[in-house]
Design an enzyme around this catalytic site. Structure first.
Site, PDB file in Angstrom:
ATOM      1  N   ASP A 175     -34.779   7.611  14.607  1.00  0.00           N
ATOM      2  CA  ASP A 175     -34.757   8.749  13.690  1.00  0.00           C
ATOM      3  C   ASP A 175     -35.938   8.743  12.719  1.00  0.00           C
ATOM      4  O   ASP A 175     -35.900   9.424  11.696  1.00  0.00           O
ATOM      5  CB  ASP A 175     -33.454   8.765  12.883  1.00  0.00           C
ATOM      6  CG  ASP A 175     -32.254   9.175  13.720  1.00  0.00           C
ATOM      7  OD1 ASP A 175     -32.424   9.468  14.917  1.00  0.00           O
ATOM      8  OD2 ASP A 175     -31.128   9.173  13.174  1.00  0.00           O
ATOM      9  N   HIS A 206     -27.071   3.277  11.896  1.00  0.00           N
ATOM     10  CA  HIS A 206     -26.144   4.418  11.858  1.00  0.00           C
ATOM     11  C   HIS A 206     -25.233   4.436  13.088  1.00  0.00           C
ATOM     12  O   HIS A 206     -25.653   4.077  14.191  1.00  0.00           O
ATOM     13  CB  HIS A 206     -26.923   5.731  11.740  1.00  0.00           C
ATOM     14  CG  HIS A 206     -27.488   5.942  10.372  1.00  0.00           C
ATOM     15  ND1 HIS A 206     -28.500   6.840  10.102  1.00  0.00           N
ATOM     16  CD2 HIS A 206     -27.176   5.376   9.164  1.00  0.00           C
ATOM     17  CE1 HIS A 206     -28.783   6.816   8.808  1.00  0.00           C
ATOM     18  NE2 HIS A 206     -27.998   5.950   8.230  1.00  0.00           N
ATOM     19  N   ASP A 255     -24.108   6.613  15.106  1.00  0.00           N
ATOM     20  CA  ASP A 255     -24.455   7.342  16.328  1.00  0.00           C
ATOM     21  C   ASP A 255     -25.604   6.670  17.083  1.00  0.00           C
ATOM     22  O   ASP A 255     -26.111   7.222  18.058  1.00  0.00           O
ATOM     23  CB  ASP A 255     -24.792   8.801  16.021  1.00  0.00           C
ATOM     24  CG  ASP A 255     -25.947   8.970  15.047  1.00  0.00           C
ATOM     25  OD1 ASP A 255     -26.205   8.051  14.257  1.00  0.00           O
ATOM     26  OD2 ASP A 255     -26.598  10.038  15.073  1.00  0.00           O
ATOM     27  N   HIS A 256     -25.973   5.470  16.640  1.00  0.00           N
ATOM     28  CA  HIS A 256     -26.992   4.686  17.343  1.00  0.00           C
ATOM     29  C   HIS A 256     -26.467   3.318  17.782  1.00  0.00           C
ATOM     30  O   HIS A 256     -27.063   2.692  18.656  1.00  0.00           O
ATOM     31  CB  HIS A 256     -28.225   4.490  16.455  1.00  0.00           C
ATOM     32  CG  HIS A 256     -28.936   5.771  16.154  1.00  0.00           C
ATOM     33  ND1 HIS A 256     -30.138   6.110  16.728  1.00  0.00           N
ATOM     34  CD2 HIS A 256     -28.604   6.814  15.352  1.00  0.00           C
ATOM     35  CE1 HIS A 256     -30.515   7.300  16.292  1.00  0.00           C
ATOM     36  NE2 HIS A 256     -29.592   7.738  15.452  1.00  0.00           N
ATOM     37  N   HIS A 263     -31.758   1.420  14.214  1.00  0.00           N
ATOM     38  CA  HIS A 263     -31.181   1.316  12.875  1.00  0.00           C
ATOM     39  C   HIS A 263     -29.663   1.320  12.984  1.00  0.00           C
ATOM     40  O   HIS A 263     -29.117   1.432  14.081  1.00  0.00           O
ATOM     41  CB  HIS A 263     -31.695   2.421  11.949  1.00  0.00           C
ATOM     42  CG  HIS A 263     -31.342   3.815  12.350  1.00  0.00           C
ATOM     43  ND1 HIS A 263     -31.812   4.422  13.497  1.00  0.00           N
ATOM     44  CD2 HIS A 263     -30.555   4.755  11.740  1.00  0.00           C
ATOM     45  CE1 HIS A 263     -31.349   5.658  13.571  1.00  0.00           C
ATOM     46  NE2 HIS A 263     -30.576   5.877  12.529  1.00  0.00           N
ATOM     47  N   HIS A 292     -32.731  12.460  18.877  1.00  0.00           N
ATOM     48  CA  HIS A 292     -31.946  13.677  18.675  1.00  0.00           C
ATOM     49  C   HIS A 292     -32.683  14.901  19.209  1.00  0.00           C
ATOM     50  O   HIS A 292     -33.916  14.958  19.198  1.00  0.00           O
ATOM     51  CB  HIS A 292     -31.648  13.901  17.192  1.00  0.00           C
ATOM     52  CG  HIS A 292     -30.673  12.924  16.606  1.00  0.00           C
ATOM     53  ND1 HIS A 292     -29.322  13.073  16.732  1.00  0.00           N
ATOM     54  CD2 HIS A 292     -30.877  11.780  15.908  1.00  0.00           C
ATOM     55  CE1 HIS A 292     -28.714  12.059  16.116  1.00  0.00           C
ATOM     56  NE2 HIS A 292     -29.654  11.263  15.610  1.00  0.00           N
ATOM     57  N   HIS A 326     -36.145   6.519   6.805  1.00  0.00           N
ATOM     58  CA  HIS A 326     -34.831   7.083   7.105  1.00  0.00           C
ATOM     59  C   HIS A 326     -33.750   6.099   6.655  1.00  0.00           C
ATOM     60  O   HIS A 326     -32.778   6.477   6.000  1.00  0.00           O
ATOM     61  CB  HIS A 326     -34.742   7.360   8.602  1.00  0.00           C
ATOM     62  CG  HIS A 326     -33.430   7.900   9.055  1.00  0.00           C
ATOM     63  ND1 HIS A 326     -32.960   9.135   8.652  1.00  0.00           N
ATOM     64  CD2 HIS A 326     -32.493   7.387   9.904  1.00  0.00           C
ATOM     65  CE1 HIS A 326     -31.781   9.362   9.231  1.00  0.00           C
ATOM     66  NE2 HIS A 326     -31.480   8.310   9.975  1.00  0.00           N
TER      67      HIS A 326
END
Length: 254
Positions: free
Chosen positions: A132, A57, A59-60, A55, A170, A113
């Site tokens: 996530d 975001h 941090d990905h 996805h 995570h 998410h």
């Protein structure tokens, strides 16, 4: 078999390198940072063929452009996220397959998410890279979709073979386990697993991967049909999706 290397990044992220020894092909799943990936590629003498994003975001996808510039890799993500994934080359949908040498990952569409979230399932290696959507004893927050949509997405993952290893993005397990115990305090397997999680984290060791079998026994977001859990949250006999929505709301405020 594929070789899977788990790289910690940022505060609690995991990046995964997935390598096929026969072809030499390597994929990076959700690279938050470039340096850990580049260090392993150099150390191993591997060539990065793909980035697989679950996805959009930051941090990905944070290392997408740097890794693409330095390796010439191809970036794959959900087609519906094509305007939100830096450097994206190929968009995929439910049921599409991505080849890594002679191994193939099936794409499953798992919105909840985020509205464009996908996961990658290597059936022949019993490995699920789920970003996530699913965590060890948890699931992702509902940022862009409804509880019903997330519940439907999780039903797909619940149906995978019990031995499937869950490579989530995570290290949230200790907090997730504390919440799980609050809604199912008499679950003996959960209590035992909490002890194991605490032991691992005390040694700074990862609690990931898990398996579908373990999650079916201990993850409250897989256990909406548990009478004991329903009783604890005052939802006895309610529709499964309503129970799930209540569990998600409780976790949001835990």
């Amino acid at each position: 078999m594929l070789e899977i290397i788990q790289l910690p990044a940022l505060n609690d992220n995991y990046i995964y390198l997935v390598h096929d020894p026969e072809s030499g092909d390597t994929a990076a799943v959700d690279p938050a940072l470039a340096r850990p990936v580049l260090d392993v590629l150099e150390e191993k003498g591997w060539r990065l063929k793909y980035i697989l994003n679950t996805h959009h975001h930051g941090d990905h996808v944070g290392a997408n452009l740097e890794l693409k510039k330095k390796t010439g890799c191809t970036i794959i993500a959900g087609l519906s996220d094509q305007n939100r994934i830096p450097g994206m080359d190929i968009g995929v949908n439910e049921g599409d397959r991505i080849s890594l040498g002679r191994h193939a990952a099936e794409v499953l569409f798992t919105p909840g998410h985020t509205r464009g979230h996908i996961v990658y399932y290597f059936a022949d290696n019993s490995a699920l890279f789920c970003g996530d959507t699913l965590f060890v004893m948890g699931c992702g927050r509902l940022f862009e979709d409804t509880a019903e949509q997330m519940w439907l997405s999780l039903q797909k993952l619940k149906a995978l073979p019990a031995a499937t290893r869950i490579y989530c993005a995570h290290e949230y397990t200790q907090a997730n386990a504390r919440f799980a115990l609050s809604v199912e305090p008499d679950n003996r397997q959960l209590a035992q697993r909490m002890d194991e999680v605490n032991r691992l984290r005390a040694q700074h060791l990862p609690t990931v991967p898990s398996t579908i079998e373990q999650e079916l026994a201990t993850n409250p977001f897989f256990r909406e049909n548990s009478p004991a859990l329903q009783k604890t949250i005052n939802m006895h006999g309610a529709a499964p999706v309503q129970v799930f929505a209540k569990i998600r709301s409780l976790k949001d405020h835990f």
